[in-house]
Design a protein around this motif. Structure first.
Motif, PDB file in Angstrom:
ATOM      1  N   GLU A 260       0.868  -1.232   0.046  1.00 60.11           N
ATOM      2  CA  GLU A 260      -0.057   0.093  -0.052  1.00 60.11           C
ATOM      3  C   GLU A 260       0.707   1.185  -0.025  1.00 60.11           C
ATOM      4  O   GLU A 260       1.959   1.105   0.399  1.00 60.11           O
ATOM      5  CB  GLU A 260      -0.795  -0.009   1.312  1.00 60.11           C
ATOM      6  N   ALA A 261       0.382   2.532  -0.357  1.00 62.88           N
ATOM      7  CA  ALA A 261       0.987   3.396  -0.576  1.00 62.88           C
ATOM      8  C   ALA A 261      -0.055   4.632  -0.141  1.00 62.88           C
ATOM      9  O   ALA A 261      -0.961   4.729  -0.454  1.00 62.88           O
ATOM     10  CB  ALA A 261       1.816   3.653  -1.820  1.00 62.88           C
ATOM     11  N   LYS A 262       0.655   5.644   0.579  1.00 65.25           N
ATOM     12  CA  LYS A 262      -0.063   7.019   0.684  1.00 65.25           C
ATOM     13  C   LYS A 262       0.210   8.013  -0.313  1.00 65.25           C
ATOM     14  O   LYS A 262       1.514   8.373  -0.356  1.00 65.25           O
ATOM     15  CB  LYS A 262       0.285   7.590   2.055  1.00 65.25           C
ATOM     16  N   LEU A 263      -0.839   8.377  -0.960  1.00 61.67           N
ATOM     17  CA  LEU A 263      -0.654   9.389  -2.075  1.00 61.67           C
ATOM     18  C   LEU A 263      -1.050  10.702  -1.839  1.00 61.67           C
ATOM     19  O   LEU A 263      -2.270  10.703  -1.525  1.00 61.67           O
ATOM     20  CB  LEU A 263      -1.179   9.023  -3.572  1.00 61.67           C
ATOM     21  N   ARG A 264      -0.397  11.711  -1.789  1.00 59.96           N
ATOM     22  CA  ARG A 264      -0.761  12.911  -1.434  1.00 59.96           C
ATOM     23  C   ARG A 264      -1.739  13.845  -2.515  1.00 59.96           C
ATOM     24  O   ARG A 264      -2.537  14.537  -2.175  1.00 59.96           O
ATOM     25  CB  ARG A 264       0.437  14.066  -1.145  1.00 59.96           C
ATOM     26  N   ASN A 265      -1.208  13.223  -3.601  1.00 61.90           N
ATOM     27  CA  ASN A 265      -2.243  14.027  -4.998  1.00 61.90           C
ATOM     28  C   ASN A 265      -3.097  12.766  -5.522  1.00 61.90           C
ATOM     29  O   ASN A 265      -3.128  12.903  -6.802  1.00 61.90           O
ATOM     30  CB  ASN A 265      -1.495  14.725  -5.874  1.00 61.90           C
ATOM     31  N   LYS A 266      -3.644  11.858  -4.835  1.00 61.49           N
ATOM     32  CA  LYS A 266      -4.284  11.033  -5.461  1.00 61.49           C
ATOM     33  C   LYS A 266      -5.409  11.337  -6.165  1.00 61.49           C
ATOM     34  O   LYS A 266      -5.776  10.807  -7.395  1.00 61.49           O
ATOM     35  CB  LYS A 266      -5.075   9.938  -4.079  1.00 61.49           C
ATOM     36  N   ALA A 267      -6.316  12.313  -6.008  1.00 56.76           N
ATOM     37  CA  ALA A 267      -7.450  12.642  -6.562  1.00 56.76           C
ATOM     38  C   ALA A 267      -7.069  13.266  -7.881  1.00 56.76           C
ATOM     39  O   ALA A 267      -7.633  12.857  -8.942  1.00 56.76           O
ATOM     40  CB  ALA A 267      -8.058  14.001  -5.816  1.00 56.76           C
ATOM     41  N   GLU A 268      -5.892  13.922  -8.102  1.00 57.56           N
ATOM     42  CA  GLU A 268      -5.394  14.484  -9.156  1.00 57.56           C
ATOM     43  C   GLU A 268      -4.982  13.272 -10.048  1.00 57.56           C
ATOM     44  O   GLU A 268      -5.273  13.416 -11.366  1.00 57.56           O
ATOM     45  CB  GLU A 268      -4.223  15.470  -8.731  1.00 57.56           C
ATOM     46  N   ILE A 269      -4.512  12.345  -9.651  1.00 63.96           N
ATOM     47  CA  ILE A 269      -4.136  11.279 -10.316  1.00 63.96           C
ATOM     48  C   ILE A 269      -5.210  10.683 -10.865  1.00 63.96           C
ATOM     49  O   ILE A 269      -5.340  10.453 -12.035  1.00 63.96           O
ATOM     50  CB  ILE A 269      -3.025  10.318  -9.698  1.00 63.96           C
ATOM     51  N   HIS A 270      -6.051  10.536 -10.085  1.00 61.09           N
ATOM     52  CA  HIS A 270      -7.477   9.550 -10.388  1.00 61.09           C
ATOM     53  C   HIS A 270      -8.053  10.293 -11.500  1.00 61.09           C
ATOM     54  O   HIS A 270      -8.260   9.671 -12.415  1.00 61.09           O
ATOM     55  CB  HIS A 270      -8.484   9.807  -9.120  1.00 61.09           C
ATOM     56  N   HIS A 271      -8.074  11.689 -11.648  1.00 55.55           N
ATOM     57  CA  HIS A 271      -8.699  12.242 -12.666  1.00 55.55           C
ATOM     58  C   HIS A 271      -8.038  12.120 -13.896  1.00 55.55           C
ATOM     59  O   HIS A 271      -8.541  11.907 -14.957  1.00 55.55           O
ATOM     60  CB  HIS A 271      -8.710  13.808 -11.985  1.00 55.55           C
ATOM     61  N   GLN A 272      -6.612  12.393 -13.806  1.00 59.51           N
ATOM     62  CA  GLN A 272      -6.126  12.338 -15.150  1.00 59.51           C
ATOM     63  C   GLN A 272      -5.972  10.733 -15.755  1.00 59.51           C
ATOM     64  O   GLN A 272      -5.937  10.843 -16.741  1.00 59.51           O
ATOM     65  CB  GLN A 272      -4.446  12.660 -14.754  1.00 59.51           C
ATOM     66  N   VAL A 273      -5.981   9.708 -14.914  1.00 62.28           N
ATOM     67  CA  VAL A 273      -6.215   8.463 -15.448  1.00 62.28           C
ATOM     68  C   VAL A 273      -7.426   8.286 -16.065  1.00 62.28           C
ATOM     69  O   VAL A 273      -7.493   7.792 -17.235  1.00 62.28           O
ATOM     70  CB  VAL A 273      -6.113   7.216 -14.091  1.00 62.28           C
ATOM     71  N   VAL A 274      -8.422   8.796 -15.614  1.00 57.61           N
ATOM     72  CA  VAL A 274      -9.965   8.705 -16.386  1.00 57.61           C
ATOM     73  C   VAL A 274      -9.756   9.563 -17.742  1.00 57.61           C
ATOM     74  O   VAL A 274      -9.901   8.910 -18.706  1.00 57.61           O
ATOM     75  CB  VAL A 274     -11.166   9.215 -15.351  1.00 57.61           C
ATOM     76  N   VAL A 275      -9.042  10.840 -17.441  1.00 54.28           N
ATOM     77  CA  VAL A 275      -9.089  11.521 -18.797  1.00 54.28           C
ATOM     78  C   VAL A 275      -8.221  10.841 -19.927  1.00 54.28           C
ATOM     79  O   VAL A 275      -8.578  10.718 -21.004  1.00 54.28           O
ATOM     80  CB  VAL A 275      -8.607  12.880 -18.457  1.00 54.28           C
ATOM     81  N   MET A 276      -7.011  10.175 -19.509  1.00 53.56           N
ATOM     82  CA  MET A 276      -6.096   9.778 -20.134  1.00 53.56           C
ATOM     83  C   MET A 276      -6.889   8.612 -21.177  1.00 53.56           C
ATOM     84  O   MET A 276      -6.649   8.490 -22.440  1.00 53.56           O
ATOM     85  CB  MET A 276      -5.056   9.060 -19.746  1.00 53.56           C
ATOM     86  N   ILE A 277      -7.474   7.790 -20.390  1.00 52.20           N
ATOM     87  CA  ILE A 277      -7.989   6.605 -21.124  1.00 52.20           C
ATOM     88  C   ILE A 277      -9.036   7.033 -21.881  1.00 52.20           C
ATOM     89  O   ILE A 277      -9.279   6.750 -23.096  1.00 52.20           O
ATOM     90  CB  ILE A 277      -8.619   5.490 -19.825  1.00 52.20           C
ATOM     91  N   ARG A 278     -10.051   7.904 -21.684  1.00 46.74           N
ATOM     92  CA  ARG A 278     -10.950   8.345 -22.374  1.00 46.74           C
ATOM     93  C   ARG A 278     -10.525   8.971 -23.619  1.00 46.74           C
ATOM     94  O   ARG A 278     -11.116   8.692 -24.695  1.00 46.74           O
ATOM     95  CB  ARG A 278     -11.921   9.337 -21.779  1.00 46.74           C
ATOM     96  N   GLN A 279      -9.673  10.035 -23.550  1.00 45.65           N
ATOM     97  CA  GLN A 279      -9.183  10.639 -24.589  1.00 45.65           C
ATOM     98  C   GLN A 279      -8.341   9.654 -25.584  1.00 45.65           C
ATOM     99  O   GLN A 279      -8.668   9.521 -26.882  1.00 45.65           O
ATOM    100  CB  GLN A 279      -8.410  11.789 -24.248  1.00 45.65           C
TER     101      GLN A 279
END
Ligand code: ADP
Ligand code: MG
Length: 584
Positions: free
Chosen positions: A306-325
């Motif tokens: 496991e890891a604690k990510l400080r910018n998890k929300a931002e990464i989450h968003h970018q993953v969604v956008v990357m796949i969609r686009q």
């Protein structure tokens, strides 16, 4: 309560070791990490008796200086971090200096190593007792042998599974690591047998090399996605929506090259695919997140899962956008200007009539499409179940009404569609979904149960064992007779005749279920069976089989697969004529 006292060092060491070293696969994980940190270009792992008898890891990395060797098996000895700041700026897999210490507390360890600045040296530590140190070692790098794991800790040994199962777990760990380090060659031996040989290659090829067992993965349908943001970057090797599984087991997330259990990011991947995949279908997606070490803390889990990510929300968003686009760009999209027929037009509601008769009165190109992309058939599973149980002879495929071939099969396109010309239309039929549907119908027709001459024995986890102990009779209703032979060991004694060719998939299904909603299990069971037995996307199918399948498809009430997705597209001659300006 007794008085407080300082623990005996051996007891303390064993307690600490318990957190890190749970089974042979944990040893393999730690030793591979060390080899990676030592900048090895080739890593060879051998397990004997599932690693319980012996694990050997050989690398060609920088090696350990002979003076350092006596230190490496002590608590908190590491060459990777020195200050607290280093902990927030990690570039290595290891940092706690406790892996060799823990392994040495649980087995007999022999470390033979050669560093450029010193002579080859070997050290032996037997269950925390430091033994000999003598000259000699490999030409380059390090070889570590770990023998008789947990021989001094019988309670731990009890939790181990059979050697074959432990060996599989060790191999899985190696594969998991290998996916993140494609430029390192990896080999895995089970005893003397070379089970896996992964030569150094590029990232996409490495992922494909680790998936060769899975016939469903097709290189041309596997793409790379990438995205760079200010303090992180993303890279993924993923399947196009033409390929999917019915579970999430091939969505994996790596953060700074470590495999991490991060459900939020797995979810981001499925969000990204969204409507591109039917409900209940999941992609293959290996997602690699590289993030500024300052923004991530790996020091929160003993096995660093496991890891604690400080910018998890931002990464989450970018993953969604990357796949969609990028996924959309990757799929050739054919937009038909012309409307598609409604299903009721494809085959009229009148069940006794043949496709041809319906065709005559179907106002094909006339009706605009009405939400036909995902027709829902909520009664699908219920009906399938009823028929399976009652041995009802009513069939969806009306063999008696089969007309002589009244279509021309032109072959397969995009490794997926069967191209068919019929009357004044061109039909594209998704072969996998179509076969899946036909198989469902066969399950409904034929509920014959076959007793297995040799029952299939399988081992399960504790949670599954408990679940089955209470719910085995649920499977009996489906013709799957189960018996518990001993602790964690079960046998399958009977199976519906039609499921026989995919008995392993059925057993895998049973041994993966440990939780309760019977309704959901039922749905999953049916979906698993149809999906495994069906012709896969990308499978070559011969002309006769294709024609047989097409014939059956044209006789269906509604061409929707068990996931509720349509699998036939029609393009009328008229629309094609219009598209090239022959008709205005
Ligand atoms: P950590 O990896 O957290 O530093 P370990 O107990 O795994 O702790 O290893 C202790 C030290 O031993 C490492 O820091 C490293 O210097 C050395 N070491 C272990 N394995 C190897 C190897 N295969 N090659 C070179 N050095 C190694
Ligand atoms: Mg380490």
């Amino acid at each position: 309560m007794n008085r407080i006292r300082l623990l005996d060092p051996l007891v303390a060491q064993r307690i600490a070791a318990g957190e890190v070293i749970e089974r042979p696969a944990s040893v393999v994980r730690e030793l591979i990490d060390n080899a990676i940190d030592a900048e090895a270009t080739t890593i060879t792992v051998q397990v004997v008796s599932g690693g319980i008898e012996r694990i050997t890891v050989i690398d060609d990395g920088v090696g350990i200086r002979s003076n350092d060797l006596p230190l490496c098996c002590h608590s908190h000895t590491t060459s990777k971090v020195a200050t607290l700041e280093d902990l927030y700026n990690l570039s290595t897999m290891g940092f706690r200096g406790e892996a060799l210490y823990s392994i040495a507390a649980s087995a007999k360890v022999t470390i033979a190593s050669t560093h450029v600045e010193s002579t080859p040296t070997t050290l032996v530590v037997d269950n925390a007792k430091e033994g000999e140190i003598y000259p000699g070692g490999p030409a380059k790098g390090t070889q570590i042998d770990v023998e008789n794991l947990f021989s001094a800790i019988p309670a731990r040994r009890l939790f181990l599974k059979r050697p074959a199962t432990e060996s599989t777990m060790c191999r899985k760990i190696l594969v998991e690591k290998a996916r993140a380090f494609p430029t390192i060659s990896f080999r895995f031996y089970d005893g003397e047998t070379l089970r896996l040989d992964l030569p150094a290659t590029n990232h996409k090829q490495r992922i494909l090399d680790t998936l060769t067992q899975d016939k469903r993965v097709i290189p041309s349908e596997t793409i790379e996605l990438s995205e760079t943001a200010s303090r992180f970057s993303l890279y993924a090797v993923a399947s196009t929506p033409a390929y999917y599984r019915t579970d999430r087991s091939h969505i994996a997330v790596y953060i700074n090259q470590r495999p991490i259990e991060e459900y939020a990011l797995v979810q981001a991947v499925t969000y990204g695919y969204g409507e591109m995949l039917p409900g209940g279908a999941f992609p293959y997606c290996y997602l690699f997140v590289s993030v500024d070490p300052e923004l991530v803390d790996f020091n929160i889990h003993p096995a660093k899962r496991e890891a604690k990510l400080r910018n998890k929300a931002e990464i989450h968003h970018q993953v969604v956008v990357m796949i969609r686009q990028q996924m959309n760009k990757a799929i050739p999209q054919i937009t038909l200007e012309s409307p598609q027929p409604e299903f009721k037009d494809f085959i009229a509601a009148d069940k006794s009539s043949t496709y041809l008769e319906n065709k005559k009165r179907s106002p094909l190109a006339a009706t605009p499409p009405q939400n036909q992309t995902k027709p829902q058939d909520p009664h699908w599973f219920q009906r399938a179940k009823e028929i399976l149980h009652k041995q009802d002879n009513s069939t969806l495929i009306r063999e008696d009404a089969t007309p002589a071939l009244d279509f021309i099969y032109h072959g397969q396109i995009f490794s997926l569609f069967l191209l068919v010309e019929k009357d004044d239309s061109l039909y594209l039929i998704d072969q996998h979904a179509a076969h899946e549907r036909i198989l469902f119908d066969q399950i409904r027709q034929d509920g014959g149960i076959q007793r297995l001459m040799i029952p299939i024995r399988f081992e399960v986890e504790r949670s599954v064992d408990e679940f089955l102990t209470h719910n085995a009779t649920w499977y009996t209703d489906y013709g799957l007779e189960l018996q518990r032979v001993e602790d964690l060991e079960w046998e399958l004694h009977s199976i519906p005749a039609l499921w026989k060719p995919i008995e392993q998939a059925v057993v895998d299904f049973i041994s993966s279920q440990s939780a309760g909603d019977i309704k959901e299990l039922e749905k999953q069971l049916y979906a698993t069976i149809a999906c495994h037995a069906a012709i896969k996307d990308g499978d070559d199918i011969d002309h006769t089989t294709a024609e047989g399948l097409i014939e059956k498809v044209f006789q269906l009430d509604r061409p929707v697969c068990p996931h509720g997705r349509t699998f036939v597209v029609e393009i009328t001659k008229e629309h094609l004529w219009r598209a090239v300006g022959r008709i205005m």
